[in-house]
Design a protein around this motif. Structure first.
Motif, PDB file in Angstrom:
ATOM      1  N   SER A 110      10.033 106.028   8.737  1.00 31.13           N
ATOM      2  CA  SER A 110       9.867 104.577   8.789  1.00 31.13           C
ATOM      3  C   SER A 110       8.377 104.270   8.887  1.00 31.13           C
ATOM      4  O   SER A 110       7.683 104.857   9.706  1.00 31.13           O
ATOM      5  CB  SER A 110      10.558 103.997  10.016  1.00 31.13           C
ATOM      6  OG  SER A 110      11.934 104.127   9.913  1.00 31.13           O
ATOM      7  N   VAL A 111       7.908 103.348   8.040  1.00 29.66           N
ATOM      8  CA  VAL A 111       6.488 102.980   8.125  1.00 29.66           C
ATOM      9  C   VAL A 111       6.293 101.586   8.712  1.00 29.66           C
ATOM     10  O   VAL A 111       5.258 101.299   9.316  1.00 29.66           O
ATOM     11  CB  VAL A 111       5.777 103.098   6.766  1.00 29.66           C
ATOM     12  CG1 VAL A 111       5.549 104.547   6.411  1.00 29.66           C
ATOM     13  CG2 VAL A 111       6.554 102.424   5.662  1.00 29.66           C
ATOM     14  N   THR A 112       7.265 100.720   8.538  1.00 30.56           N
ATOM     15  CA  THR A 112       7.245  99.451   9.264  1.00 30.56           C
ATOM     16  C   THR A 112       8.647  99.284   9.827  1.00 30.56           C
ATOM     17  O   THR A 112       9.495 100.168   9.669  1.00 30.56           O
ATOM     18  CB  THR A 112       6.927  98.251   8.348  1.00 30.56           C
ATOM     19  OG1 THR A 112       8.045  98.024   7.501  1.00 30.56           O
ATOM     20  CG2 THR A 112       5.687  98.458   7.518  1.00 30.56           C
ATOM     21  N   LYS A 113       8.913  98.134  10.456  1.00 32.74           N
ATOM     22  CA  LYS A 113      10.261  97.941  11.005  1.00 32.74           C
ATOM     23  C   LYS A 113      11.301  97.880   9.911  1.00 32.74           C
ATOM     24  O   LYS A 113      12.477  98.114  10.153  1.00 32.74           O
ATOM     25  CB  LYS A 113      10.299  96.666  11.834  1.00 32.74           C
ATOM     26  CG  LYS A 113       9.722  96.936  13.195  1.00 32.74           C
ATOM     27  CD  LYS A 113       9.986  95.849  14.177  1.00 32.74           C
ATOM     28  CE  LYS A 113       9.378  96.299  15.494  1.00 32.74           C
ATOM     29  NZ  LYS A 113       9.352  95.331  16.511  1.00 32.74           N
ATOM     30  N   ASN A 114      10.902  97.549   8.684  1.00 35.29           N
ATOM     31  CA  ASN A 114      11.863  97.400   7.604  1.00 35.29           C
ATOM     32  C   ASN A 114      11.804  98.524   6.585  1.00 35.29           C
ATOM     33  O   ASN A 114      12.824  98.880   6.015  1.00 35.29           O
ATOM     34  CB  ASN A 114      11.633  96.075   6.870  1.00 35.29           C
ATOM     35  CG  ASN A 114      11.710  94.895   7.801  1.00 35.29           C
ATOM     36  OD1 ASN A 114      10.713  94.263   8.073  1.00 35.29           O
ATOM     37  ND2 ASN A 114      12.883  94.631   8.313  1.00 35.29           N
ATOM     38  N   ALA A 115      10.609  99.028   6.312  1.00 27.20           N
ATOM     39  CA  ALA A 115      10.451  99.931   5.177  1.00 27.20           C
ATOM     40  C   ALA A 115      10.366 101.384   5.620  1.00 27.20           C
ATOM     41  O   ALA A 115       9.822 101.697   6.683  1.00 27.20           O
ATOM     42  CB  ALA A 115       9.205  99.560   4.387  1.00 27.20           C
ATOM     43  N   ALA A 116      10.920 102.255   4.802  1.00 30.84           N
ATOM     44  CA  ALA A 116      10.826 103.687   5.034  1.00 30.84           C
ATOM     45  C   ALA A 116      10.454 104.364   3.729  1.00 30.84           C
ATOM     46  O   ALA A 116      10.908 103.958   2.667  1.00 30.84           O
ATOM     47  CB  ALA A 116      12.139 104.227   5.566  1.00 30.84           C
ATOM     48  N   LEU A 117       9.595 105.395   3.840  1.00 27.33           N
ATOM     49  CA  LEU A 117       9.175 106.154   2.661  1.00 27.33           C
ATOM     50  C   LEU A 117       9.648 107.584   2.834  1.00 27.33           C
ATOM     51  O   LEU A 117       9.645 108.118   3.937  1.00 27.33           O
ATOM     52  CB  LEU A 117       7.648 106.152   2.547  1.00 27.33           C
ATOM     53  CG  LEU A 117       6.980 104.838   2.184  1.00 27.33           C
ATOM     54  CD1 LEU A 117       5.474 104.979   2.334  1.00 27.33           C
ATOM     55  CD2 LEU A 117       7.339 104.451   0.770  1.00 27.33           C
ATOM     56  N   GLY A 118      10.046 108.193   1.734  1.00 33.95           N
ATOM     57  CA  GLY A 118      10.534 109.550   1.851  1.00 33.95           C
ATOM     58  C   GLY A 118      10.180 110.389   0.645  1.00 33.95           C
ATOM     59  O   GLY A 118       9.784 109.880  -0.402  1.00 33.95           O
TER      60      GLY A 118
END
Lengths: 51, 318
Positions: free
Chosen positions: B159-167
């Motif tokens: 998770s990079v922000t409360k909403n977005a995740a990068l993988g």
């Protein structure tokens, strides 16, 4: 790198393990379920679709 | 220094993004691709114990277009952190799964597919680690202990922000010693603050883009869209794409799924429960471009060898 002979032995063991899993997987689940269930079911109810 | 970094990271208060395997879980659950069937089928399942859970299933399928009539026996046993499941059909194919949770964040899973024919065997081992705001997963498919051939996968989502995740997901294939291939794909997941819609995207450098969107419209209605674009890098003129749109309605005694895709298929699936232990399924699909259709009917009957008291339900009032 292991020798040719060891390799062959390992492959034989893997094959044996696969065969054991193939025939033993369902009996294993039934055994685990039968012995750990509470209350213990009767065997006929376990196997037959109609009982 | 490290403790300050950890404290800073904790202060961001990020949530766990969910595993890479479950990236499109909501979409798959809304679409009926994984649920549709044709012909006639009957599933008789029997609950033999509730805690720990132990259930056996007998499934019969008839009149399917692509396969002969079949019988399948399944058994599931589950206890707090341990799960074992197996299926065997009349041809002697055995499928199985085993999960063992070591702690709330560590789970080891095994999967097997064994068939009496040579070459149809799959063994898979995998380990999941769920951190506060990330997930790690490593798996090996058909690993050979002598020459290390097989398929290996590793994935990481953060998770990079409360909403977005990068993988990122890496797939390493080694069918024979001295022959190998590495494929890396990138993932993006965006969850709305109220968690009622999720958008995901997955890009593979071999020219595949998968995008999906899922939204909960109300308590009972989910909709999902998926777009799959394939552009072979060697031959960009041969690109193709499929878009799928689906909806799921959940009522008190029934579930209805409908789906439309850009290959001309319209399909629907109704699961109607008449009693808690008896359900009727009806599935239909029309392929407008190929001018074909398929229909499926099924029954699901659940029975139990337990009395209501043993199942944890309150006894009938005297």
């Amino acid at each position: 790198m292991p020798s040719e002979e060891t390799n062959e032995r390992i492959m034989k063991l893997v094959d044996l393990g696969r065969t054991v899993l193939h025939y033993g997987w369902i009996p294993l689940i039934i055994y685990v379920g039968y012995t750990r269930s509470n209350p213990q079911p009767s065997l006929i109810k376990l196997i037959s679709p109609l009982a | 220094m490290l403790s300050r970094l950890t404290a800073w990271r904790a202060s961001l208060d990020l949530t766990n993004p969910g595993t890479v395997e479950n990236l499109q879980k909501e979409v798959k659950n809304t679409h009926l691709t994984n649920y549709i069937f044709d012909g006639a089928r009957a599933d008789l399942s029997k609950t033999l114990s509730v805690n720990p859970a132990f259930q056996v299933t007998h499934s019969f399928a008839l009149a399917q277009r692509e396969s002969t009539p079949s019988y399948n026996f399944g058994a599931v046993f589950a206890r707090d952190s341990f799960f074992i499941q197996g299926n065997a059909d009349h041809d002697g194919n055995v499928n199985g799964r085993l999960n063992q949770g070591w702690s709330p964040s560590n789970t080891t899973k095994g999967q097997l597919q064994l068939s009496p024919r040579a070459g149809g065997n799959v063994l898979q081992l995998e380990h999941d680690y769920q951190g506060r705001d990330y997930c790690l997963n490593a798996r090996a498919i058909n690993p050979s202990p002598t020459d290390l051939s097989g398929v290996y996968m590793a994935s990481y989502i953060q998770s990079v922000t409360k909403n977005a995740a990068l993988g990122v997901e890496a797939l390493y294939q080694r069918p024979q010693p001295g022959q190998d291939d590495l494929n890396i794909s990138y993932l993006l997941k965006y969850t709305s603050s109220t968690r009622d819609w999720i958008a995901t995207a997955q890009v593979q450098p071999v020219g595949i883009l998968l995008a999906s969107y899922w939204q909960k419209l109300s308590e009972k209605v989910d909709v999902a869209a998926e777009l799959q674009v394939m552009v072979p890098p060697q031959n960009p003129t041969r690109r193709s794409a499929v878009a799928t749109l689906g909806a799921k309605y959940e009522f008190r005694m029934s579930t209805f799924r409908a789906q439309l895709d850009s290959t001309g298929k319209v399909s629907a699936l109704l699961e109607q429960r008449f009693a808690p232990t008896f359900a009727f399924l009806f599935a239909g699909e029309i392929d407008h471009f190929k001018n074909s259709a398929k229909v499926g009917v099924g029954v699901m009957i659940e029975s139990s060898s337990l009395t209501p008291e043993e199942m944890g339900q309150p006894p009938y009032p005297a």
